[in-house]
Motif scaffolding. Structure first.
Motif, PDB file in Angstrom:
ATOM      1  N   LEU A 142       0.877  -1.251  -0.020  1.00  0.00           N
ATOM      2  CA  LEU A 142      -0.024  -0.065   0.342  1.00  0.00           C
ATOM      3  C   LEU A 142       0.947   1.262   0.018  1.00  0.00           C
ATOM      4  O   LEU A 142       0.664   2.068  -0.743  1.00  0.00           O
ATOM      5  CB  LEU A 142      -1.030  -0.005   1.362  1.00  0.00           C
ATOM      6  CG  LEU A 142      -2.197  -0.787   1.314  1.00  0.00           C
ATOM      7  CD1 LEU A 142      -3.089  -0.836   2.330  1.00  0.00           C
ATOM      8  CD2 LEU A 142      -2.909  -0.794   0.023  1.00  0.00           C
ATOM      9  N   GLN A 143       1.651   1.397   0.829  1.00  0.00           N
ATOM     10  CA  GLN A 143       2.766   2.333   0.754  1.00  0.00           C
ATOM     11  C   GLN A 143       3.509   2.732  -0.572  1.00  0.00           C
ATOM     12  O   GLN A 143       3.608   3.923  -0.911  1.00  0.00           O
ATOM     13  CB  GLN A 143       3.876   2.192   2.024  1.00  0.00           C
ATOM     14  CG  GLN A 143       3.199   2.326   3.555  1.00  0.00           C
ATOM     15  CD  GLN A 143       4.358   2.027   4.436  1.00  0.00           C
ATOM     16  OE1 GLN A 143       5.372   1.561   4.246  1.00  0.00           O
ATOM     17  NE2 GLN A 143       3.904   2.189   5.695  1.00  0.00           N
ATOM     18  N   GLU A 144       3.741   1.805  -1.212  1.00  0.00           N
ATOM     19  CA  GLU A 144       4.530   1.703  -2.625  1.00  0.00           C
ATOM     20  C   GLU A 144       3.567   2.170  -3.593  1.00  0.00           C
ATOM     21  O   GLU A 144       3.888   2.836  -4.594  1.00  0.00           O
ATOM     22  CB  GLU A 144       5.267   0.521  -2.841  1.00  0.00           C
ATOM     23  CG  GLU A 144       6.427   0.276  -1.598  1.00  0.00           C
ATOM     24  CD  GLU A 144       7.085  -1.066  -2.114  1.00  0.00           C
ATOM     25  OE1 GLU A 144       6.579  -1.537  -3.004  1.00  0.00           O
ATOM     26  OE2 GLU A 144       8.052  -1.469  -1.424  1.00  0.00           O
ATOM     27  N   ASN A 145       2.188   1.729  -3.475  1.00  0.00           N
ATOM     28  CA  ASN A 145       1.585   1.955  -4.526  1.00  0.00           C
ATOM     29  C   ASN A 145       0.146   2.919  -4.153  1.00  0.00           C
ATOM     30  O   ASN A 145      -0.907   2.816  -5.162  1.00  0.00           O
ATOM     31  CB  ASN A 145       0.899   0.600  -5.316  1.00  0.00           C
ATOM     32  CG  ASN A 145       2.157  -0.344  -5.646  1.00  0.00           C
ATOM     33  OD1 ASN A 145       3.053   0.258  -6.441  1.00  0.00           O
ATOM     34  ND2 ASN A 145       2.044  -1.343  -5.080  1.00  0.00           N
ATOM     35  N   TRP A 146       0.419   3.550  -3.380  1.00  0.00           N
ATOM     36  CA  TRP A 146      -0.938   4.437  -2.867  1.00  0.00           C
ATOM     37  C   TRP A 146      -1.222   5.368  -3.942  1.00  0.00           C
ATOM     38  O   TRP A 146      -2.305   5.789  -4.175  1.00  0.00           O
ATOM     39  CB  TRP A 146      -0.737   4.975  -1.647  1.00  0.00           C
ATOM     40  CG  TRP A 146       0.318   6.285  -1.644  1.00  0.00           C
ATOM     41  CD1 TRP A 146       1.488   5.965  -1.566  1.00  0.00           C
ATOM     42  CD2 TRP A 146       0.231   7.524  -1.839  1.00  0.00           C
ATOM     43  NE1 TRP A 146       2.263   7.514  -1.584  1.00  0.00           N
ATOM     44  CE2 TRP A 146       1.364   8.187  -1.831  1.00  0.00           C
ATOM     45  CE3 TRP A 146      -1.052   8.447  -2.259  1.00  0.00           C
ATOM     46  CZ2 TRP A 146       1.373   9.485  -2.145  1.00  0.00           C
ATOM     47  CZ3 TRP A 146      -1.018   9.745  -2.636  1.00  0.00           C
ATOM     48  CH2 TRP A 146       0.393  10.344  -2.545  1.00  0.00           C
TER      49      TRP A 146
ATOM     50  N   ALA B 184      -5.045   5.237  -5.414  1.00  0.00           N
ATOM     51  CA  ALA B 184      -5.863   6.557  -5.299  1.00  0.00           C
ATOM     52  C   ALA B 184      -6.482   6.874  -6.451  1.00  0.00           C
ATOM     53  O   ALA B 184      -7.669   7.387  -6.632  1.00  0.00           O
ATOM     54  CB  ALA B 184      -5.178   7.548  -4.653  1.00  0.00           C
ATOM     55  N   PHE B 185      -5.577   6.753  -7.601  1.00  0.00           N
ATOM     56  CA  PHE B 185      -5.902   7.001  -9.135  1.00  0.00           C
ATOM     57  C   PHE B 185      -7.317   6.015  -9.207  1.00  0.00           C
ATOM     58  O   PHE B 185      -8.296   6.488 -10.009  1.00  0.00           O
ATOM     59  CB  PHE B 185      -4.990   7.076  -9.899  1.00  0.00           C
ATOM     60  CG  PHE B 185      -5.089   7.253 -11.463  1.00  0.00           C
ATOM     61  CD1 PHE B 185      -5.379   8.801 -11.742  1.00  0.00           C
ATOM     62  CD2 PHE B 185      -5.289   6.428 -12.617  1.00  0.00           C
ATOM     63  CE1 PHE B 185      -5.738   8.789 -12.906  1.00  0.00           C
ATOM     64  CE2 PHE B 185      -5.607   6.733 -13.788  1.00  0.00           C
ATOM     65  CZ  PHE B 185      -5.912   8.099 -13.959  1.00  0.00           C
TER      66      PHE B 185
END
Length: 59
Positions: A26-30, A34-35
């Motif tokens: 989640l931290q790497e791909n937030w 979100a998009f």
């Protein structure tokens, strides 16, 4: 001699993930997540607007 565990079949996709790996993902791909959420929100709102317009035309 007995095996204590059954060997996992090769190519098995039943990997177990630790909660830390999920939060790291989640931290790497937030930004991407979100998009995607924004796109889904826009599509839902647009479909509601189209339904309302169609309903108003019928009246």
């Amino acid at each position: 001699m007995q095996q204590s565990e059954l060997p996992k079949p090769e190519g098995s996709h039943s990997e177990s993930y630790k909660p830390g790996e999920f939060t790291e993902f989640l931290q790497e791909n937030w930004i991407y997540l979100a998009f995607v959420i924004v796109i889904i929100y826009i599509v839902v709102m647009y479909s509601k607007i189209l339904k309302e317009r169609k309903k108003n035309k019928e009246e």
